[in-house]
Structures are given as structure tokens and as C-alpha cells.
Design a protein around this motif. Structure first.
Motif, PDB file in Angstrom:
ATOM      1  N   ALA A   2      57.626  57.664  24.804  1.00  0.00           N
ATOM      2  CA  ALA A   2      56.787  58.079  23.674  1.00  0.00           C
ATOM      3  C   ALA A   2      56.295  59.514  23.811  1.00  0.00           C
ATOM      4  O   ALA A   2      56.221  60.075  24.904  1.00  0.00           O
ATOM      5  N   ARG A   3      55.910  60.057  22.672  1.00  0.00           N
ATOM      6  CA  ARG A   3      55.276  61.382  22.612  1.00  0.00           C
ATOM      7  C   ARG A   3      53.800  61.141  22.311  1.00  0.00           C
ATOM      8  O   ARG A   3      53.461  60.551  21.278  1.00  0.00           O
ATOM      9  N   ILE A   4      52.930  61.605  23.219  1.00  0.00           N
ATOM     10  CA  ILE A   4      51.502  61.263  23.151  1.00  0.00           C
ATOM     11  C   ILE A   4      50.645  62.525  23.188  1.00  0.00           C
ATOM     12  O   ILE A   4      50.850  63.395  24.043  1.00  0.00           O
ATOM     13  N   LEU A   5      49.666  62.594  22.283  1.00  0.00           N
ATOM     14  CA  LEU A   5      48.669  63.660  22.292  1.00  0.00           C
ATOM     15  C   LEU A   5      47.391  63.099  22.901  1.00  0.00           C
ATOM     16  O   LEU A   5      46.822  62.135  22.388  1.00  0.00           O
ATOM     17  N   VAL A   6      46.975  63.685  24.006  1.00  0.00           N
ATOM     18  CA  VAL A   6      45.758  63.270  24.718  1.00  0.00           C
ATOM     19  C   VAL A   6      44.652  64.257  24.385  1.00  0.00           C
ATOM     20  O   VAL A   6      44.795  65.460  24.623  1.00  0.00           O
ATOM     21  N   THR A   7      43.538  63.751  23.859  1.00  0.00           N
ATOM     22  CA  THR A   7      42.405  64.592  23.492  1.00  0.00           C
ATOM     23  C   THR A   7      41.194  64.155  24.307  1.00  0.00           C
ATOM     24  O   THR A   7      40.686  63.045  24.126  1.00  0.00           O
ATOM     25  N   GLU A   8      40.769  65.023  25.201  1.00  0.00           N
ATOM     26  CA  GLU A   8      39.685  64.702  26.138  1.00  0.00           C
ATOM     27  C   GLU A   8      39.049  66.001  26.585  1.00  0.00           C
ATOM     28  O   GLU A   8      39.745  66.922  27.018  1.00  0.00           O
ATOM     29  N   ASP A   9      37.713  66.092  26.472  1.00  0.00           N
ATOM     30  CA  ASP A   9      37.027  67.325  26.842  1.00  0.00           C
ATOM     31  C   ASP A   9      36.775  67.456  28.337  1.00  0.00           C
ATOM     32  O   ASP A   9      36.602  68.565  28.838  1.00  0.00           O
ATOM     33  N   LEU A  50      51.580  58.369  19.563  1.00  0.00           N
ATOM     34  CA  LEU A  50      50.231  57.905  19.869  1.00  0.00           C
ATOM     35  C   LEU A  50      49.280  59.083  19.988  1.00  0.00           C
ATOM     36  O   LEU A  50      49.623  60.106  20.589  1.00  0.00           O
ATOM     37  N   LEU A  51      48.092  58.904  19.432  1.00  0.00           N
ATOM     38  CA  LEU A  51      46.974  59.820  19.649  1.00  0.00           C
ATOM     39  C   LEU A  51      45.981  59.058  20.516  1.00  0.00           C
ATOM     40  O   LEU A  51      45.474  58.014  20.108  1.00  0.00           O
ATOM     41  N   GLY A  75      50.682  56.656   9.595  1.00  0.00           N
ATOM     42  CA  GLY A  75      51.478  55.862  10.521  1.00  0.00           C
ATOM     43  C   GLY A  75      51.192  56.141  11.979  1.00  0.00           C
ATOM     44  O   GLY A  75      51.743  55.480  12.865  1.00  0.00           O
ATOM     45  N   LEU A  76      50.313  57.084  12.262  1.00  0.00           N
ATOM     46  CA  LEU A  76      49.993  57.463  13.637  1.00  0.00           C
ATOM     47  C   LEU A  76      49.152  56.379  14.303  1.00  0.00           C
ATOM     48  O   LEU A  76      48.127  55.969  13.764  1.00  0.00           O
ATOM     49  N   ALA A 118      49.339  49.665  22.898  1.00  0.00           N
ATOM     50  CA  ALA A 118      49.278  50.390  21.629  1.00  0.00           C
ATOM     51  C   ALA A 118      50.675  50.758  21.143  1.00  0.00           C
ATOM     52  O   ALA A 118      50.987  50.639  19.951  1.00  0.00           O
ATOM     53  N   LEU A 119      51.531  51.194  22.061  1.00  0.00           N
ATOM     54  CA  LEU A 119      52.898  51.561  21.683  1.00  0.00           C
ATOM     55  C   LEU A 119      53.705  50.332  21.259  1.00  0.00           C
ATOM     56  O   LEU A 119      54.502  50.401  20.323  1.00  0.00           O
ATOM     57  N   ALA A 120      53.491  49.202  21.924  1.00  0.00           N
ATOM     58  CA  ALA A 120      54.177  47.960  21.551  1.00  0.00           C
ATOM     59  C   ALA A 120      53.735  47.513  20.152  1.00  0.00           C
ATOM     60  O   ALA A 120      54.559  47.051  19.352  1.00  0.00           O
ATOM     61  N   ALA A 121      52.450  47.654  19.867  1.00  0.00           N
ATOM     62  CA  ALA A 121      51.941  47.294  18.537  1.00  0.00           C
ATOM     63  C   ALA A 121      52.563  48.183  17.469  1.00  0.00           C
ATOM     64  O   ALA A 121      52.907  47.721  16.378  1.00  0.00           O
ATOM     65  N   LYS A 122      52.749  49.457  17.789  1.00  0.00           N
ATOM     66  CA  LYS A 122      53.394  50.391  16.850  1.00  0.00           C
ATOM     67  C   LYS A 122      54.825  49.932  16.572  1.00  0.00           C
ATOM     68  O   LYS A 122      55.255  49.924  15.431  1.00  0.00           O
ATOM     69  N   LEU A 123      55.545  49.539  17.615  1.00  0.00           N
ATOM     70  CA  LEU A 123      56.920  49.061  17.441  1.00  0.00           C
ATOM     71  C   LEU A 123      56.956  47.808  16.555  1.00  0.00           C
ATOM     72  O   LEU A 123      57.842  47.669  15.715  1.00  0.00           O
TER      73      LEU A 123
END
Length: 128
Positions: A2-9, A50-51, A75-76, A118-123
């Protein structure tokens, strides 16, 4: 993978999560807050599986990010993280937008399992 964007300060948490996801072979990009994540999403035209975002961050928090991202890229798949119980409660009204909220602190195995779920749920959604 998967291609994932991780947002964390928090730099140490962000690094930990990125390493965990890269161990599973995922392609990752990172942002330090929700505003930066929206910029990355726009630049990449929402091309993420995934975000994964912290809820409590400066500039734009994870709740605002989830709402904004879902409005533009419906769809994200979105997975939130938080170390604050009251923040988790704020996400409860976002059931249609957010897959789950992962409580902090978490172990390597826990974050990897949450992401895989989360990725399995997306599939499953895309196969239906």
C-alpha cells in the motif's frame, strides 16, 4: 503493498510509525500536520491507499483533516491515532469517514495490525 500518508507532529512517533510500515513493504510519505497532509494529498491527487493521522496536531488537527480529505477523496481510507481519550470521543461522529481510532501508546505489532485491518477493509469495500 500500500501507499500510506502518515501525518504526525511528534517526530519520534512519526519515525516509529514510518519504520513499522516500511517493514511491511508499504510506500510511505509523511506530513507534520493536517495542513501539510492536505497539500501532499492535493499534490499527489489523493493517490494513497490509507491516510494515517494523529488527531491532536497544530495548524490543522486530524479531525479537520479527515473531514477535508474525505470530502475531496471519498474513497480514501482514514485511520486516526490519539493518546487522549477526549480526542477519541470527538472522532466517534465520523464513522462514515474514519475506519478506526488507534489509542496511543501502541506497539509495533499493534500499529501494523491496525493498518493491515484498515487496508483489508478497503479491499473488501472495493471488491463489493
Amino acid at each position: 503493498m500500500a501507499r500510506i500518508l502518515v501525518t504526525e507532529d511528534d517526530h519520534s512517533v512519526r519515525s516509529f510509525v514510518l519504520r513499522a510500515l516500511q517493514l511491511d513493504g508499504h510506500e510511505t510519505l509523511a506530513a507534520e500536520d493536517g495542513a501539510e497532509a492536505m497539500d501532499v494529498l492535493a499534490r499527489e491527487e489523493g493517490a494513497f491507499d490509507l491516510l494515517l493521522s494523529d488527531i491532536q496536531m497544530p495548524v490543522m488537527d486530524g479531525i479537520a483533516l479527515a473531514r477535508g480529505a474525505a470530502g475531496v477523496w471519498p474513497g480514501l481510507t482514514i485511520l486516526l491515532m490519539t493518546g487522549f481519550a477526549h480526542q477519541r470521543e470527538r472522532a466517534d461522529g465520523l464513522d462514515a469517514v474514519v475506519h478506526d481510532v488507534v489509542p496511543k501508546p501502541f506497539s509495533l505489532a499493534q500499529i501494523r495490525a491496525a493498518v493491515n485491518d484498515a487496508l483489508a477493509a478497503k479491499l473488501r469495500r472495493t471488491a463489493a
